[in-house]
Design a protein around this motif. Structure first.
Motif, PDB file in Angstrom:
ATOM      1  N   ASP A  89       0.726  -1.048  -0.011  1.00  0.00           N
ATOM      2  CA  ASP A  89      -0.047   0.006   0.075  1.00  0.00           C
ATOM      3  C   ASP A  89       0.945   1.221   0.013  1.00  0.00           C
ATOM      4  N   HIS A  90       0.913   2.042  -1.283  1.00  0.00           N
ATOM      5  CA  HIS A  90       1.815   3.102  -1.146  1.00  0.00           C
ATOM      6  C   HIS A  90       1.935   4.027  -0.086  1.00  0.00           C
ATOM      7  N   ALA A  91       0.714   4.186   0.947  1.00  0.00           N
ATOM      8  CA  ALA A  91       0.891   4.988   2.005  1.00  0.00           C
ATOM      9  C   ALA A  91       1.211   6.238   1.736  1.00  0.00           C
ATOM     10  N   LEU A  92       0.818   6.830   0.757  1.00  0.00           N
ATOM     11  CA  LEU A  92       0.951   8.332   0.596  1.00  0.00           C
ATOM     12  C   LEU A  92       0.042   9.038   1.223  1.00  0.00           C
ATOM     13  N   LEU A  93       0.252  10.217   1.754  1.00  0.00           N
ATOM     14  CA  LEU A  93      -0.852  11.092   2.636  1.00  0.00           C
ATOM     15  C   LEU A  93      -1.810  11.514   1.589  1.00  0.00           C
ATOM     16  N   PRO A  94      -3.220  11.315   1.680  1.00  0.00           N
ATOM     17  CA  PRO A  94      -3.868  11.884   0.537  1.00  0.00           C
ATOM     18  C   PRO A  94      -4.205  13.439   0.310  1.00  0.00           C
ATOM     19  N   TRP A  95      -3.840  14.169   1.672  1.00  0.00           N
ATOM     20  CA  TRP A  95      -4.052  15.601   1.840  1.00  0.00           C
ATOM     21  C   TRP A  95      -2.531  16.215   1.277  1.00  0.00           C
ATOM     22  N   LEU A  96      -1.700  15.743   0.749  1.00  0.00           N
ATOM     23  CA  LEU A  96      -0.317  16.483   0.618  1.00  0.00           C
ATOM     24  C   LEU A  96      -0.047  15.974  -0.915  1.00  0.00           C
ATOM     25  N   ASP A  97       0.345  16.882  -1.681  1.00  0.00           N
ATOM     26  CA  ASP A  97       0.775  16.465  -2.980  1.00  0.00           C
ATOM     27  C   ASP A  97       1.968  15.897  -3.188  1.00  0.00           C
ATOM     28  N   ILE A  98       2.501  15.715  -4.349  1.00  0.00           N
ATOM     29  CA  ILE A  98       3.531  14.714  -4.489  1.00  0.00           C
ATOM     30  C   ILE A  98       4.797  15.140  -3.757  1.00  0.00           C
ATOM     31  N   PHE A  99       4.871  16.402  -4.197  1.00  0.00           N
ATOM     32  CA  PHE A  99       6.256  16.713  -3.534  1.00  0.00           C
ATOM     33  C   PHE A  99       6.178  16.934  -2.025  1.00  0.00           C
ATOM     34  N   ALA A 100       4.962  17.425  -1.481  1.00  0.00           N
ATOM     35  CA  ALA A 100       5.179  17.173   0.014  1.00  0.00           C
ATOM     36  C   ALA A 100       5.157  15.788   0.627  1.00  0.00           C
ATOM     37  N   ASN A 101       4.689  15.024  -0.021  1.00  0.00           N
ATOM     38  CA  ASN A 101       4.824  13.544   0.179  1.00  0.00           C
ATOM     39  C   ASN A 101       6.273  12.934   0.154  1.00  0.00           C
ATOM     40  N   VAL A 102       6.834  13.394  -0.810  1.00  0.00           N
ATOM     41  CA  VAL A 102       8.247  12.797  -0.915  1.00  0.00           C
ATOM     42  C   VAL A 102       9.239  13.735   0.192  1.00  0.00           C
ATOM     43  N   ALA A 103       8.621  15.012   0.489  1.00  0.00           N
ATOM     44  CA  ALA A 103       9.668  15.610   1.546  1.00  0.00           C
ATOM     45  C   ALA A 103       9.108  15.315   3.031  1.00  0.00           C
ATOM     46  N   LEU A 104       8.107  14.441   3.102  1.00  0.00           N
ATOM     47  CA  LEU A 104       7.756  14.167   4.586  1.00  0.00           C
ATOM     48  C   LEU A 104       8.749  13.607   5.456  1.00  0.00           C
ATOM     49  N   PRO A 105       9.586  12.598   4.992  1.00  0.00           N
ATOM     50  CA  PRO A 105      10.845  12.270   5.787  1.00  0.00           C
ATOM     51  C   PRO A 105      11.498  13.446   6.549  1.00  0.00           C
ATOM     52  N   PHE A 106      11.691  14.286   5.546  1.00  0.00           N
ATOM     53  CA  PHE A 106      12.548  15.559   6.178  1.00  0.00           C
ATOM     54  C   PHE A 106      11.766  16.270   7.389  1.00  0.00           C
ATOM     55  N   GLN A 107      10.419  16.680   7.165  1.00  0.00           N
ATOM     56  CA  GLN A 107       9.716  17.067   8.104  1.00  0.00           C
ATOM     57  C   GLN A 107       9.606  16.360   9.433  1.00  0.00           C
ATOM     58  N   VAL A 108       9.313  14.941   9.283  1.00  0.00           N
ATOM     59  CA  VAL A 108       9.199  13.910  10.357  1.00  0.00           C
ATOM     60  C   VAL A 108      10.557  14.085  11.228  1.00  0.00           C
ATOM     61  N   ALA A 109      11.577  14.263  10.419  1.00  0.00           N
ATOM     62  CA  ALA A 109      13.047  14.083  11.336  1.00  0.00           C
ATOM     63  C   ALA A 109      13.341  15.537  11.665  1.00  0.00           C
ATOM     64  N   GLY A 110      12.358  16.403  11.324  1.00  0.00           N
ATOM     65  CA  GLY A 110      12.910  17.815  11.924  1.00  0.00           C
ATOM     66  C   GLY A 110      13.845  18.419  11.261  1.00  0.00           C
ATOM     67  N   ARG A 111      14.146  17.899  10.063  1.00  0.00           N
ATOM     68  CA  ARG A 111      14.995  18.749   9.063  1.00  0.00           C
ATOM     69  C   ARG A 111      14.359  19.849   8.250  1.00  0.00           C
ATOM     70  N   LYS A 112      15.173  20.572   7.515  1.00  0.00           N
ATOM     71  CA  LYS A 112      14.582  21.593   6.862  1.00  0.00           C
ATOM     72  C   LYS A 112      14.464  20.614   5.504  1.00  0.00           C
ATOM     73  N   VAL A 113      13.534  21.000   4.752  1.00  0.00           N
ATOM     74  CA  VAL A 113      13.295  20.174   3.413  1.00  0.00           C
ATOM     75  C   VAL A 113      14.276  20.766   2.242  1.00  0.00           C
ATOM     76  N   ASP A 114      15.047  19.824   1.951  1.00  0.00           N
ATOM     77  CA  ASP A 114      16.183  20.003   0.742  1.00  0.00           C
ATOM     78  C   ASP A 114      15.289  19.805  -0.635  1.00  0.00           C
ATOM     79  N   ASP A 115      14.854  20.858  -0.966  1.00  0.00           N
ATOM     80  CA  ASP A 115      14.023  21.252  -2.236  1.00  0.00           C
ATOM     81  C   ASP A 115      14.561  20.540  -3.528  1.00  0.00           C
ATOM     82  N   ALA A 116      15.971  20.804  -3.374  1.00  0.00           N
ATOM     83  CA  ALA A 116      16.815  20.419  -4.732  1.00  0.00           C
ATOM     84  C   ALA A 116      16.527  18.694  -4.840  1.00  0.00           C
ATOM     85  N   ARG A 117      16.917  18.043  -3.458  1.00  0.00           N
ATOM     86  CA  ARG A 117      16.917  16.616  -3.364  1.00  0.00           C
ATOM     87  C   ARG A 117      15.624  15.953  -3.726  1.00  0.00           C
ATOM     88  N   VAL A 118      14.395  16.603  -3.200  1.00  0.00           N
ATOM     89  CA  VAL A 118      13.128  16.156  -3.247  1.00  0.00           C
ATOM     90  C   VAL A 118      12.749  16.350  -4.920  1.00  0.00           C
TER      91      VAL A 118
END
Lengths: 258, 252
Positions: A89-118
């Motif tokens: 089950d892909h387990a993407l969060l339905p309320w976030l767009d693809i960018f925010a979903n891929v950036a989720l681990p940064f946020q959960v880790a309390g790190r600044k989202v690395d836009d270029a990496r995402v």
């Protein structure tokens, strides 16, 4: 043999059932996965292969034996945000767009989202241009790509994939295998893939472990000889077909073979 | 295309239903089929539109709607707060559940006179509204906070999420659809609480207007007050249904 990354040391796991009985899911599992190695765990459904993965992800604790990753408890790895996971089950969060979903681990880790990496990861899995799309607007294959990009976001030490392509149709699945092979060959992260597809296991893995069910134990451990990066033509190789036959036979329930 | 025509179909059917209901009201009133106490719809509307009655209605509406709004907001905030408390401090959860169940088991109508003697009489309507809304929102939020799927929870565990991050990024957004459904269902509850509260002797409001009109046999006034309350409640309920659909589209 290279340094051991994931080590299951005589691990057993049993679950208490509602009727008071014990179900032994795994017994005496001994498994070492080397650093940078791609291991596929193959077995019929219900053989406990997902439980092995859940033990490594610290989502379950063993009833017997010990699981370590780089010599430490698996929890230490997930708490340090060094673990990447993708489920059937892909387990993407339905309320976030693809960018925010891929950036989720940064946020959960309390790190600044690395836009270029995402952005780079979204490109890597072939979803460039879909950053603002919501998961529901994408096809099943695209959602799985996004969930793999998310698993890679923090450059994890260990990647755990629990039948990530299990819900896809055969054509999309083969395509996703090619993609994953390409992505993995570029990064070489220690990976444990749980699957019930023989082709998938052979095409992707350095080593294939075959499990049998009830209680789950390891019955085969085969090294896969093909060079990387692997081209789809590998699947037409004679050696590939021999291995397919060998593994398919190993998967047959005992006593069912003629 | 079919979805659209289906929506149109439902809208037309709904309009026909409302039209039929109003027409039957009018016919019964005009021919006095239900006696003198059932006025035709047009009489009621004319009564509401009468400029000499405007002041009376506006004062009553302001008082009642202020009570409804106060009770609704207080009920939602306290319901959400209590549900979150139960989520953040699981040890509180069984106690909270029981407390809320007991509060709900006490008939609100029976509480009204007690509030009347305990508190300011004009605070009774919003207090009863708030209690009813509180229950609804508590139940909706607690069930919503459980709505996140197992895989999502596993994902957050594997990513090494802190409980706070899990709550803010997963459980809370996943609870929103259930919360908004609760907010929709709480609209009529807030109105009922206010009207019942006002019956017991508030100094202003549509509920008071209904009781005094009933006791003085002012039939058009009674029906006007009822019509105003019903229309307001239905309109807000409809608005919340639209909002609900929006939230479901985004969060599920």
């Amino acid at each position: 043999m290279t340094e051991t990354a994931i080590h299951l040391d005589r691990v057993g796991k049993s679950f208490a059932l509602d009727n008071g009985k014990q179900l032994t899911a795994l017994s005496e599992i001994d498994l070492r996965i080397g650093k940078g190695e791609f291991v596929a765990l193959l077995g019929p459904s219900g053989c406990g292969k997902s439980t092995v993965l859940r033990l490594a992800a610290a989502l379950e604790t063993p009833s017997a034996g010990r699981v370590t990753i780089d010599g430490k408890e698996p929890q230490a790895l997930s708490r340090a945000h060094r673990l990447g996971v993708a489920f059937q089950d892909h387990a993407l969060l339905p309320w976030l767009d693809i960018f925010a979903n891929v950036a989720l681990p940064f946020q959960v880790a309390g790190r600044k989202v690395d836009d270029a990496r995402v952005k780079e990861l979204i490109g890597l899995v072939g979803l460039a241009g879909f950053e603002k799309a919501r998961p529901r607007q994408l096809s099943g294959g695209m959602r799985q790509r996004a969930s793999i990009a998310r698993a890679l976001a923090l450059q994890p030490d260990v990647l755990l994939l629990d039948e990530p392509f299990g819900a896809l149709d055969a054509v999309t699945r083969r395509h996703m295998n090619l993609e994953l092979q390409r992505i993995w060959s570029a990064q070489r992260i220690t990976t444990l893939l749980v699957t019930h597809s023989v082709d998938e296991a052979l095409f992707l893995a350095d080593r294939v472990i075959v499990m049998s069910g009830r209680p789950g134990r390891i019955i085969r451990d085969i090294s896969i000889p093909f060079e990387r990066p692997r081209h789809p033509s590998v699947m037409r190789d004679k050696r590939f077909h021999e291995l397919v036959d060998e593994l398919t036979l190993a998967l047959e329930p005992e006593g069912a073979a003629p | 295309m079919t979805l659209q025509s289906e929506a149109v179909h439902r809208l037309v059917l709904g309009a026909v239903g409302v039209g039929l209901f109003l027409a039957i009201w009018q016919v019964i009133g005009t021919y006095r089929l239900a006696g003198m106490t059932w006025p035709p719809l047009t009489d009621v509307l004319a009564f509401i539109a009468d400029p000499s009655k405007q002041g009376l209605f506006v004062r009553a509406m302001l008082a009642s709607f202020a009570s409804v709004a106060l009770g609704y907001v207080v009920g939602i905030l306290s319901g959400v707060a209590a549900a979150m408390l139960g989520q953040v401090l699981p040890i509180m959860r069984p106690g909270l559940d029981r407390l809320v169940a007991v509060i709900h088991a006490v008939p609100l109508v029976a509480l009204a006179p007690v509030f009347m003697v305990l508190a300011n009489r004009d605070l009774t309507p919003p207090a009863i509204s708030a209690l009813g809304v509180f229950y609804m929102i508590y139940v909706a939020t607690t069930s919503g906070l459980k709505a996140a799927s197992h895989t999502h929870r596993d994902l957050f565990t594997a990513l090494g999420s802190s409980p706070t991050s899990r709550f803010l990024r997963l459980e809370l957004p996943a609870a929103l659809p259930a919360l908004v459904s609760g907010m929709k269902l709480a609209i009529p509850v807030a109105f009922i609480g206010t009207i019942v509260g006002e019956w017991f002797g508030a100094s202003r409001g549509l509920g008071l207007l209904m009781v005094s009109a009933m006791q003085n046999f002012q039939i058009p006034l009674l029906w006007s007050a009822v019509l105003i309350v019903t229309t307001a409640s239905l309109a807000l309920f409809g608005l919340m249904s639209l909002f609900e659909r929006l939230v479901y589209g985004r969060f599920q």
